[in-house]
Design a protein around this motif. Structure first.
Motif, PDB file in Angstrom:
ATOM      1  N   TRP A 117      39.009  26.660  21.946  1.00  0.00           N
ATOM      2  CA  TRP A 117      37.367  26.894  21.204  1.00  0.00           C
ATOM      3  C   TRP A 117      36.347  27.244  21.912  1.00  0.00           C
ATOM      4  N   ASN A 118      36.841  26.977  23.839  1.00  0.00           N
ATOM      5  CA  ASN A 118      35.828  28.109  24.573  1.00  0.00           C
ATOM      6  C   ASN A 118      35.953  29.418  24.487  1.00  0.00           C
ATOM      7  N   ARG A 119      35.007  29.500  25.074  1.00  0.00           N
ATOM      8  CA  ARG A 119      35.345  30.958  25.906  1.00  0.00           C
ATOM      9  C   ARG A 119      34.648  31.414  27.002  1.00  0.00           C
ATOM     10  N   SER A 120      34.308  31.628  28.392  1.00  0.00           N
ATOM     11  CA  SER A 120      33.855  31.498  29.306  1.00  0.00           C
ATOM     12  C   SER A 120      34.003  32.692  30.193  1.00  0.00           C
ATOM     13  N   LEU A 121      33.228  32.737  30.822  1.00  0.00           N
ATOM     14  CA  LEU A 121      33.493  33.753  32.135  1.00  0.00           C
ATOM     15  C   LEU A 121      33.694  32.634  33.165  1.00  0.00           C
ATOM     16  N   GLU A 122      35.378  32.795  34.113  1.00  0.00           N
ATOM     17  CA  GLU A 122      35.406  31.344  34.591  1.00  0.00           C
ATOM     18  C   GLU A 122      36.618  32.389  35.645  1.00  0.00           C
ATOM     19  N   PRO A 123      36.575  32.187  37.188  1.00  0.00           N
ATOM     20  CA  PRO A 123      38.085  32.192  37.551  1.00  0.00           C
ATOM     21  C   PRO A 123      39.304  32.067  37.178  1.00  0.00           C
ATOM     22  N   VAL A 124      39.860  32.868  36.590  1.00  0.00           N
ATOM     23  CA  VAL A 124      41.016  32.456  36.555  1.00  0.00           C
ATOM     24  C   VAL A 124      42.594  32.519  37.262  1.00  0.00           C
ATOM     25  N   GLY A 125      42.275  33.068  38.109  1.00  0.00           N
ATOM     26  CA  GLY A 125      43.517  32.950  39.029  1.00  0.00           C
ATOM     27  C   GLY A 125      42.792  33.530  40.513  1.00  0.00           C
ATOM     28  N   ALA A 126      43.203  34.283  40.988  1.00  0.00           N
ATOM     29  CA  ALA A 126      43.368  34.909  42.962  1.00  0.00           C
ATOM     30  C   ALA A 126      44.329  36.101  43.222  1.00  0.00           C
ATOM     31  N   VAL A 127      43.876  36.601  43.554  1.00  0.00           N
ATOM     32  CA  VAL A 127      44.583  37.963  44.239  1.00  0.00           C
ATOM     33  C   VAL A 127      44.391  38.082  45.618  1.00  0.00           C
ATOM     34  N   TYR A 128      45.455  38.738  46.462  1.00  0.00           N
ATOM     35  CA  TYR A 128      45.485  39.301  47.398  1.00  0.00           C
ATOM     36  C   TYR A 128      45.128  41.006  47.323  1.00  0.00           C
ATOM     37  N   LEU A 129      44.382  41.188  47.960  1.00  0.00           N
ATOM     38  CA  LEU A 129      44.204  42.909  48.367  1.00  0.00           C
ATOM     39  C   LEU A 129      44.591  43.226  49.581  1.00  0.00           C
ATOM     40  N   ARG A 130      44.980  43.951  49.588  1.00  0.00           N
ATOM     41  CA  ARG A 130      44.972  44.778  51.374  1.00  0.00           C
ATOM     42  C   ARG A 130      45.328  45.977  51.142  1.00  0.00           C
ATOM     43  N   ARG A 131      44.372  47.249  52.327  1.00  0.00           N
ATOM     44  CA  ARG A 131      44.249  48.881  51.995  1.00  0.00           C
ATOM     45  C   ARG A 131      44.903  49.057  53.829  1.00  0.00           C
ATOM     46  N   ASN A 132      46.265  50.127  53.636  1.00  0.00           N
ATOM     47  CA  ASN A 132      45.888  50.322  55.065  1.00  0.00           C
ATOM     48  C   ASN A 132      45.272  51.508  54.874  1.00  0.00           C
ATOM     49  N   LYS A 133      45.413  51.564  55.973  1.00  0.00           N
ATOM     50  CA  LYS A 133      44.503  52.295  57.196  1.00  0.00           C
ATOM     51  C   LYS A 133      44.780  53.868  56.518  1.00  0.00           C
ATOM     52  N   GLY A 134      43.610  54.771  56.110  1.00  0.00           N
ATOM     53  CA  GLY A 134      43.691  55.901  54.728  1.00  0.00           C
ATOM     54  C   GLY A 134      44.230  55.823  53.434  1.00  0.00           C
ATOM     55  N   GLU A 135      44.254  54.978  53.000  1.00  0.00           N
ATOM     56  CA  GLU A 135      45.038  54.305  51.872  1.00  0.00           C
ATOM     57  C   GLU A 135      43.698  53.914  50.996  1.00  0.00           C
ATOM     58  N   ALA A 136      43.518  54.894  49.829  1.00  0.00           N
ATOM     59  CA  ALA A 136      42.468  54.772  48.673  1.00  0.00           C
ATOM     60  C   ALA A 136      42.382  53.742  48.035  1.00  0.00           C
ATOM     61  N   THR A 137      44.022  53.231  46.982  1.00  0.00           N
ATOM     62  CA  THR A 137      43.988  52.304  46.362  1.00  0.00           C
ATOM     63  C   THR A 137      44.755  51.620  46.743  1.00  0.00           C
ATOM     64  N   PRO A 138      44.895  50.280  47.287  1.00  0.00           N
ATOM     65  CA  PRO A 138      44.905  48.682  47.390  1.00  0.00           C
ATOM     66  C   PRO A 138      46.277  48.261  46.585  1.00  0.00           C
ATOM     67  N   GLN A 139      46.876  47.709  47.493  1.00  0.00           N
ATOM     68  CA  GLN A 139      48.260  46.875  47.060  1.00  0.00           C
ATOM     69  C   GLN A 139      47.382  45.576  46.709  1.00  0.00           C
ATOM     70  N   CYS A 140      47.942  45.285  45.403  1.00  0.00           N
ATOM     71  CA  CYS A 140      47.747  43.818  44.961  1.00  0.00           C
ATOM     72  C   CYS A 140      48.705  42.809  44.383  1.00  0.00           C
ATOM     73  N   LEU A 141      48.700  41.887  45.129  1.00  0.00           N
ATOM     74  CA  LEU A 141      49.263  40.439  45.177  1.00  0.00           C
ATOM     75  C   LEU A 141      48.751  39.451  44.444  1.00  0.00           C
TER      76      LEU A 141
END
Lengths: 704, 207
Positions: free
Chosen positions: B108-132
């Motif tokens: 019955w509750n709705r809230s804005l909450e941290p739901v989890g976590a990701v690791y983002l990583r961007r290699n030299k010159g990459e525009a889109t990061p990798q997400c784990l």
């Protein structure tokens, strides 16, 4: 009286009932070895009584479960005792169950005609384990939450129906209110109901077949009352004393899994910080009597999905099946011996796995070896086998030796990480109790909001995440985690920012160009560094100190409030120096004096508002303009918050943490659960601070 | 019982067939409903069972419907969520952890909450990061990034992964760390955050 009993007896047959209950025949007389069943019944009755009273205070939902348990534990009179009894009696019950099972198997009490009763006993054992598994989650603290997540995730690997099964148990796709309501219904309704049902049949069948006596019989036949009843009562008393000792003794540090112990109160059962799905909890461990299963799973490293299935479901299932088959196996000539052998092998296996699990977690505590040499090599070349080979000049013997050491070192660091996580969890548990016990109490959104809005808890994490790639922070504050020190700081050390010792260091000719201040920045050779080295060095020490006090007073730090009041006269003198157009105000603006444009504004320097503005946008004309050295603007767009790198709330938490502004109970406040107040970073100057720190340190005590 | 007596087809012989009422009805439980009394008895028994069943089933089924309700609930975490800005992720190949904030619906509750976590990583010159995802695919613990060895380590059961999220054997984990769809829009990094079943060789989304 007799007439009353006669009347009652004629209508209910109560005399026969009592007689039936008390005058059971015991061939060979009463013995101590017959007490285990009664102690288990006693333990269960204790759980029902304490459980019902806990039920009257417990509220199962994600926003109220932890909160109500906190209230029981720390605010209600005797709550710790009630909860402690329930918690430790549950553990005693598991031990008593193992003893009862051992006694039944060794005495061969599972043989005809008692097979069905043996099976009922095994079913009862499953129900009791189910009760402890469901009860572990109910406080909704970090430990219970994460351990239950792991346990229910294992359900999803059951073939065919696994995911549905998990979703049914969890009460949805995510853990939350309905997980708690379900677990609570199981824990307080379904499982105890089943237990009572099977227990009645178990006891009825036991009475039907009579006690399985130990041969040879030493005494003539006796009845249950009073000799055996006395022995049972003494055994129950012993169980109760052990449980009470666990409730009030710090020994329970070793009993509670994870060893996290008691953050605040040394009495009763442990209560961790409230569950938080987004906050990693590396110290999650199941209850100690499930540790062997946890460790058993690790044996299947590298087996993939089959390994999980095998370790978590197939093999434990097969072991249970073997226990169920004992009465049938026992019919053969050597069957009974086989059963006893099997039982002891199982117990030895459980003992070995439990020891291994504890050893893996605590080895770092028990060894004096710190593996300094290996750590150094790893720091230099990493763990790549090729690099290791070339490091040792391809000497096979040396490589072999190093690989062995490396394995031990890795186990050591893992254990160290675990212990650190436990410590962090302890600190967090302590902190949340401090916050919850404040006059503000817990908001309706739950205790988790208190932690998420607490600068002392969140500051170090947010700093590590957002600031520590350039800034250092030494000494680390007493928050939950120490910010990872930057490999090589490229900006000032912010511990104690704007405090007297910090500003004294900034104005110290020997320090300003050092790594703690401008040493690794573009300002190393800047005008300020030049001014401090050339001009300020010529000021009388007294004047420098006055200026330090005056500038630091602008920050209005909580930790210096008393000192600022005591030194009002010197601060006033210092303000005049700063406002002097030939001194600081020649570059800096300071209230009405000076102008913006060439150097940061010193008005309200280090205050909440000043620091927030600086982090929002250091290129603003109030701060460094184009002289800003690489510091990003974390909240450049005040009117479009979605575009900002950090939210206003995040920045406020970092600012408050840097300034040491967070709730601490006043020293004279009669808080039931007062945590020891660790000195904040601002109050803890580094050892090598200049003497100006001395009055600042002495003043708060004098001012009180 | 070498010579069992011949089976008696119509109830107990002592009671005259056809006599209405009395205990006759009960005793004809197994007899075919060919006599009026037996027929009546059969009707009584069937009705008792059916009515008894209905009164028991209605509350049980209504309970079951509610009990099974969670099966049709979907995880609230499956949309594209804004995680951070591109500026906050330098292209230096080092993974950084970010909390994923989402609309969180808990019954019955709705809230804005941290739901989890990701690791983002961007290699030299990459525009889109990798997400784990930061959740270990083995048993659901939180994986840590270990800077000295440039790898991911799970504190629970010793699973280790390379900086790309690949398994380092031997590992209790049955699969590599889970990658998630990630896109960059207006300098913001958006992630399609999902939870996955743990302990499986294949990555299966939890719906």
């Amino acid at each position: 009286m007799k007439a009353l009993i006669d009347w009652l007896d004629s209508r209910t047959g109560v005399r026969d009932l009592v007689h039936e209950a008390l005058y059971e025949r015991i061939p060979g007389g009463s013995r101590w070895r017959y007490v285990w069943g009664s102690t288990l019944v006693f333990a269960f009755v204790t759980q029902v009584i304490t459980g019902v009273f806990l039920w009257m205070c417990y509220s199962p939902s994600a926003q109220t479960a932890w909160e109500s348990v906190y209230f029981i534990q720390y605010q209600m009179s005797g709550g710790w005792l009630l909860r402690g009894l329930h918690h430790f009696m549950a553990q005693a019950m598991v031990v008593l169950m193992a003893l009862h099972l051992m006694q039944v198997v060794i005495d061969g009490a599972y043989r005809a005609p008692r097979e069905v009763n043996f099976w009922l006993g095994l079913i009862l054992m499953q129900i009791v384990l189910g009760l402890s598994l469901t009860g572990y989650l109910l406080p909704w603290d970090q430990k219970g939450y994460w351990a239950t997540r792991v346990a229910t995730n294992l359900l999803s690997i059951v073939p065919l129906v696994g995911p549905q099964l998990q979703q049914l148990v969890v009460g949805g796709a995510d853990y939350g209110h309905l997980t708690l309501t379900r677990f609570f219904a199981l824990h307080a309704g379904v499982l105890p109901g089943l237990l009572v049902f099977f227990l009645i049949i178990h006891v009825a069948l036991f009475r039907r077949h009579g006690i399985c006596t130990k041969k040879p019989e030493r005494c003539p036949e006796m009845s249950f009352w009073p000799d055996q009843v006395l022995k049972d009562a003494v055994a129950c008393l012993a169980v109760l004393i052990v449980v009470l000792l666990l409730v009030v003794h710090p020994l329970n540090l070793f009993m509670s899994s994870g060893g996290a112990g008691h953050a605040v109160s040394p009495l009763g059962a442990e209560l961790g910080a409230p569950a938080d799905s987004s906050n990693q909890y590396a110290a999650a461990r199941p209850e100690w009597y499930f540790l062997f299963l946890f460790q058993f799973l690790k044996l299947f490293e590298g087996w993939g999905e089959q390994g999980e299935l095998l370790g978590a479901i197939v093999i434990p299932g097969a072991v249970m099946a073997a226990l169920f088959l004992m009465p049938l196996i026992g019919r053969w000539n050597l069957g009974h011996r086989f059963n006893i052998g099997l039982l002891f092998i199982l117990l030895a296996g459980i003992g070995w796995l439990t020891t291994a699990a504890v050893n893996e977690d605590y080895r770092a505590k028990w060894t004096s070896d710190t593996f300094a040499e290996v750590a150094q090599v790893v720091a230099e070349i990493g763990t790549d086998p090729e690099k290791i080979a070339s490091h040792f000049g391809n000497d096979t013997e040396k490589i072999q030796q190093f690989t062995t050491q490396l394995a031990a070192y890795e186990k050591y660091t893992k254990s160290k990480d675990y212990l650190q996580a436990v410590k962090g969890a302890e600190r967090e548990a302590e902190r949340i109790v401090t916050l919850a016990s404040s006059p503000e109490r817990i908001p309706p959104t739950g205790a988790i909001t208190l932690l998420r809005d607490d600068p002392k808890t969140q500051g170090p994490r947010l700093f590590a995440l957002n600031c520590a790639s350039c800034h250092t922070f030494t000494p680390a504050a007493s928050g939950t985690e120490e910010p990872a020190p930057a490999k090589r700081s490229t900006a000032a050390d912010l511990a104690g920012f704007a405090s007297r010792p910090w500003i004294a260091g900034l104005l110290n000719p020997e320090k300003i160009a050092g790594p703690e201040y401008f040493g690794n920045t573009a300002h190393r050779e800047g005008e300020m560094a030049g001014f401090v080295k050339e001009t300020l060095a010529g000021w009388p020490a007294e004047e420098v100190q006055n200026a330090v006090m005056a500038l630091s007073a602008e920050a209005k730090l909580k930790s210096q409030a008393a000192a600022d009041q005591t030194d009002a006269a010197r601060i006033e003198a210092g303000r005049k120096l700063i406002a002097d157009g030939d001194r600081c105000a020649s570059c800096h603006k300071f209230h009405e004096a000076g102008e913006l444009g060439s150097a940061p504004d010193l008005t309200d320097y280090g205050s909440r508002e000043w620091l927030t503005g600086m982090i929002d946008d250091p290129r603003h004309k109030r701060f460094y303009r184009e002289a800003n050295d690489r510091m990003p603007a974390f909240a450049e767009f005040p009117h479009d918050p979605a575009k900002n790198m950090l939210s206003a709330r995040t920045i406020a938490l970092i600012v408050d943490w840097l300034r040491g502004e967070w709730y601490e109970p006043a020293a004279d406040e009669p808080a039931e659960a007062k945590a020891p107040v660790e000195p904040s970073a601002a109050e803890k100057p580094a050892a090598d601070q200049p003497p100006v720190a001395a009055p600042a340190e002495a003043a708060p005590a004098a001012g009180k | 019982m070498a010579n069992p007596p011949p089976p008696q087809p119509f109830g107990k012989p002592s009671l005259p067939a056809g006599k209405p009422g009395g205990p006759t009805g009960k005793s004809s439980a197994t007899s075919p409903p060919s006599s009026p009394a037996a027929r009546r008895g059969f009707m009584v028994e069937t009705s008792a069972v059916v009515i008894g069943g209905i009164v028991g089933l209605v509350p049980a089924l209504s309970g079951l419907a509610v009990f099974l309700d969670p099966l049709r609930r979907k995880s609230s975490a499956e949309k594209l969520l804004r995680v951070t800005t591109l500026d906050a992720l330098p292209d230096d190949g080092i993974p950084r952890q970010f909390a994923v904030i989402a609309e969180h619906v808990d019954a019955w509750n709705r809230s804005l909450e941290p739901v989890g976590a990701v690791y983002l990583r961007r290699n030299k010159g990459e525009a889109t990061p990798q997400c784990l995802t930061a959740t270990c695919p083995h048993a659901g613990c939180f994986v840590n990034y270990d800077a000295p060895t440039n790898s991911f380590k799970c504190p629970c059961h010793n699973s280790t992964f390379t900086v790309d999220g690949q398994i380092i054997e031997p590992s209790p984990s049955p699969r590599a760390m889970d990658t998630m769809e990630c896109e960059v829009k207006d300098q913001e990094i958006l992630v399609k955050f999902q939870n996955y079943y743990t302990g499986k060789t294949e990555k299966v989304v939890k719906e």
